[in-house]
Design a protein around this motif. Structure first.
Motif, PDB file in Angstrom:
ATOM      1  N   THR A  52       0.835  -1.201   0.000  1.00  0.00           N
ATOM      2  CA  THR A  52       0.000   0.000   0.000  1.00  0.00           C
ATOM      3  C   THR A  52       0.871   1.252   0.000  1.00  0.00           C
ATOM      4  N   ARG A 101      -2.237   5.370   7.278  1.00  0.00           N
ATOM      5  CA  ARG A 101      -2.558   4.048   7.827  1.00  0.00           C
ATOM      6  C   ARG A 101      -2.303   4.083   9.324  1.00  0.00           C
ATOM      7  N   HIS A 129     -10.515  -0.314   4.238  1.00  0.00           N
ATOM      8  CA  HIS A 129      -9.303  -0.174   3.411  1.00  0.00           C
ATOM      9  C   HIS A 129      -9.752   0.132   1.976  1.00  0.00           C
ATOM     10  N   GLN A 132      -7.467  -0.526  -1.221  1.00  0.00           N
ATOM     11  CA  GLN A 132      -7.299  -1.924  -1.603  1.00  0.00           C
ATOM     12  C   GLN A 132      -8.511  -2.350  -2.431  1.00  0.00           C
ATOM     13  N   ARG A 162     -10.078  -5.730   7.135  1.00  0.00           N
ATOM     14  CA  ARG A 162     -10.607  -4.444   6.639  1.00  0.00           C
ATOM     15  C   ARG A 162     -10.813  -4.458   5.121  1.00  0.00           C
ATOM     16  N   ARG A 224      -5.615 -13.239   5.089  1.00  0.00           N
ATOM     17  CA  ARG A 224      -4.692 -13.720   6.117  1.00  0.00           C
ATOM     18  C   ARG A 224      -5.375 -13.673   7.472  1.00  0.00           C
ATOM     19  N   PRO A 262      -5.537  -9.783  -0.836  1.00  0.00           N
ATOM     20  CA  PRO A 262      -4.904  -8.459  -0.781  1.00  0.00           C
ATOM     21  C   PRO A 262      -3.397  -8.557  -0.533  1.00  0.00           C
ATOM     22  N   LEU A 263      -2.936  -9.733  -0.072  1.00  0.00           N
ATOM     23  CA  LEU A 263      -1.543  -9.956   0.332  1.00  0.00           C
ATOM     24  C   LEU A 263      -1.198  -9.028   1.513  1.00  0.00           C
ATOM     25  N   PRO A 264      -0.282  -9.344   2.378  1.00  0.00           N
ATOM     26  CA  PRO A 264       0.616 -10.494   2.313  1.00  0.00           C
ATOM     27  C   PRO A 264      -0.091 -11.817   2.618  1.00  0.00           C
TER      28      PRO A 264
HETATM   29  C1  NCD Z   1      -3.960  -5.896   3.820  1.00  0.00           C
HETATM   30  C2  NCD Z   1      -4.058  -4.853   4.926  1.00  0.00           C
HETATM   31  O1  NCD Z   1      -3.081  -4.212   5.293  1.00  0.00           O
HETATM   32  O2  NCD Z   1      -5.180  -4.724   5.417  1.00  0.00           O
HETATM   33  N1  NCD Z   1      -2.869  -5.763   2.986  1.00  0.00           N
HETATM   34  C3  NCD Z   1      -2.833  -4.767   2.048  1.00  0.00           C
HETATM   35  O3  NCD Z   1      -3.055  -3.619   2.313  1.00  0.00           O
HETATM   36  N2  NCD Z   1      -2.581  -5.153   0.786  1.00  0.00           N
HETATM   37  C4  NCD Z   1      -4.201  -7.264   4.319  1.00  0.00           C
HETATM   38  C5  NCD Z   1      -3.353  -7.831   5.405  1.00  0.00           C
HETATM   39  O4  NCD Z   1      -2.518  -7.167   6.022  1.00  0.00           O
HETATM   40  O5  NCD Z   1      -3.530  -9.027   5.671  1.00  0.00           O
END
Ligand code: NCD
Length: 357
Positions: A52, A101, A129, A132, A162, A224, A262-264
């Motif tokens: 992000t 953030r 979020h 994303q 989120r 995750r 969305p990763l990770p």
């Molecule tokens: C996510 C987040 O930070 O909410 N990642 C992201 O922004 N791509 C998901 C996560 O941290 O699991």
């Protein structure tokens, strides 16, 4: 100036426009390379991030602008006890737009209320979020051509996820969309997400079984299990491997299902799934940069009309321990009434949790 705190701050028409801009950027990047010359984006990241933050920063550089950056509370006066409101007021003296953030839910709204420049919510605790979701929407648009008539499975940590909360909000505005929510009992979606679906008669089911849900899905959005959101480490250990998507499980899915994340990722999608043509999660990463470019451009250029404000009530307290109202001294707790006349519920404007009356 208008901020983007929640995905619903953008109308579906504005989302279509952002997608059109992002696609034009992909096709004609040179035409955009000086659009933000002389402008500065401040990225304030008080929680870890790779995609992000870097995609916001790459986005601003590719628009010809500059970036000022704070990462980790330890690197700023937040560690000295400075409030979010004062931090935002300070940054307002140096930057034209802020991406924030923060681990507390509602932090981005507090920042937006404190400054006259646009604030973009880059993730507020387990709440929202929206950018994303912009990355996710461009990916779905490019893969499926439309947001209508989709059965969307969301799987994993739906309580603190989120990205899932924002995605459900965004997709619930299209025709004939159904949600299948796949999670352990302990990690079901929060009440404010399901209440919004119920209010608008949008169909959803909740299940603990990924295998049962898989055959019906057009999109599977894996998430995750987020260690950092658990108060009880033993509960995290018990739940962390609840769902693992493998090539074998992919045999149960439609031939054109999109696997998103969305990763990770930690363990929830086996690396062997990456070579399946249905795996879209690295496409999301790339799309995120283009949608953030489109959003920065839009927010810096267009004087937005303010969103109509609901009537606010101030005689209550938020029951969510992660809400920004718990720590931000000058903040006046504020609630809006939802649920209609039959089942009225007061919800916090910062984190959407129910009030303690
Ligand atoms: C996510 C987040 O930070 O909410 N990642 C992201 O922004 N791509 C998901 C996560 O941290 O699991």
């Amino acid at each position: 100036m208008r901020s983007v705190i929640d995905i619903l701050d953008l109308s579906t028409q504005e989302i279509d426009e952002l997608i059109a801009t992002a696609i034009d950027i992909i096709e004609n990047p040179d035409a955009y390379s000086r659009k933000c010359e002389g402008k500065k984006l401040a990225t304030l990241f008080f929680e870890p991030s790779t995609r992000t933050r870097l995609s916001f920063e790459a986005a601003m550089y590719e628009l010809g602008g500059h970036v000022l950056s704070v990462t980790g509370a330890g690197g700023s006066s937040v560690s000295k006890g400075e409030s979010i409101a004062d931090t935002a007021r300070t940054v307002n003296c140096y930057a034209d737009i802020i991406a924030l953030r923060h681990p507390q839910e509602g932090a981005a709204l507090v920042a937006a209320q404190s400054v006259p420049i646009p604030v973009i919510n880059a993730g507020d605790g387990g709440h929202c979020h929206p950018t994303q979701t912009l990355a996710d929407l461009l990916t779905i648009h490019r893969e499926k051509g439309s947001f209508d008539h989709l059965t969307v499975g969301v799987c994993g940590d739906l309580k603190f996820g989120r990205t899932v909360h924002s995605l459900i909000g965004a997709l619930s505005r299209y025709q004939d969309v159904k949600f299948v929510m796949i999670s352990p009992e302990e990690l079901k979606v929060p009440g404010y997400v399901t209440a919004a679906l119920k209010d608008r008669n949008i169909p959803y089911t909740e299940t603990t079984s990924l295998e049962e849900a898989l055959p019906s899905l057009d999109i599977l959005y894996m998430t995750r299990i987020q260690r950092e959101r658990f108060d009880d480490p033993a509960l995290y250990e018990a739940l962390k491997d609840s769902y693992i998507l493998t090539p074998n499980k992919m045999k149960l899915a439609k031939q054109d299902m999109c696997v998103m994340h969305p990763l990770p990722r930690v363990n929830e999608i086996s690396v062997a799934v990456d070579s399946d043509p249905r795996a879209c999660y690295f496409k999301q990463v790339r799309n995120g940069k283009y949608m953030r470019m489109a959003l920065i451009l839009k927010l810096l250029r267009e004087p937005f009309a303010a969103k109509p404000q609901p009537e606010l009530f101030h005689h209550l307290h938020c029951r969510n321990p992660r809400c920004i109202t718990r720590t931000e001294q000058e903040l006046r707790p504020s609630f809006f009434l939802t649920g209609g006349k039959t089942a009225p519920v007061y919800r916090c404007i910062y984190c959407e949790h129910r009030a303690r009356e």
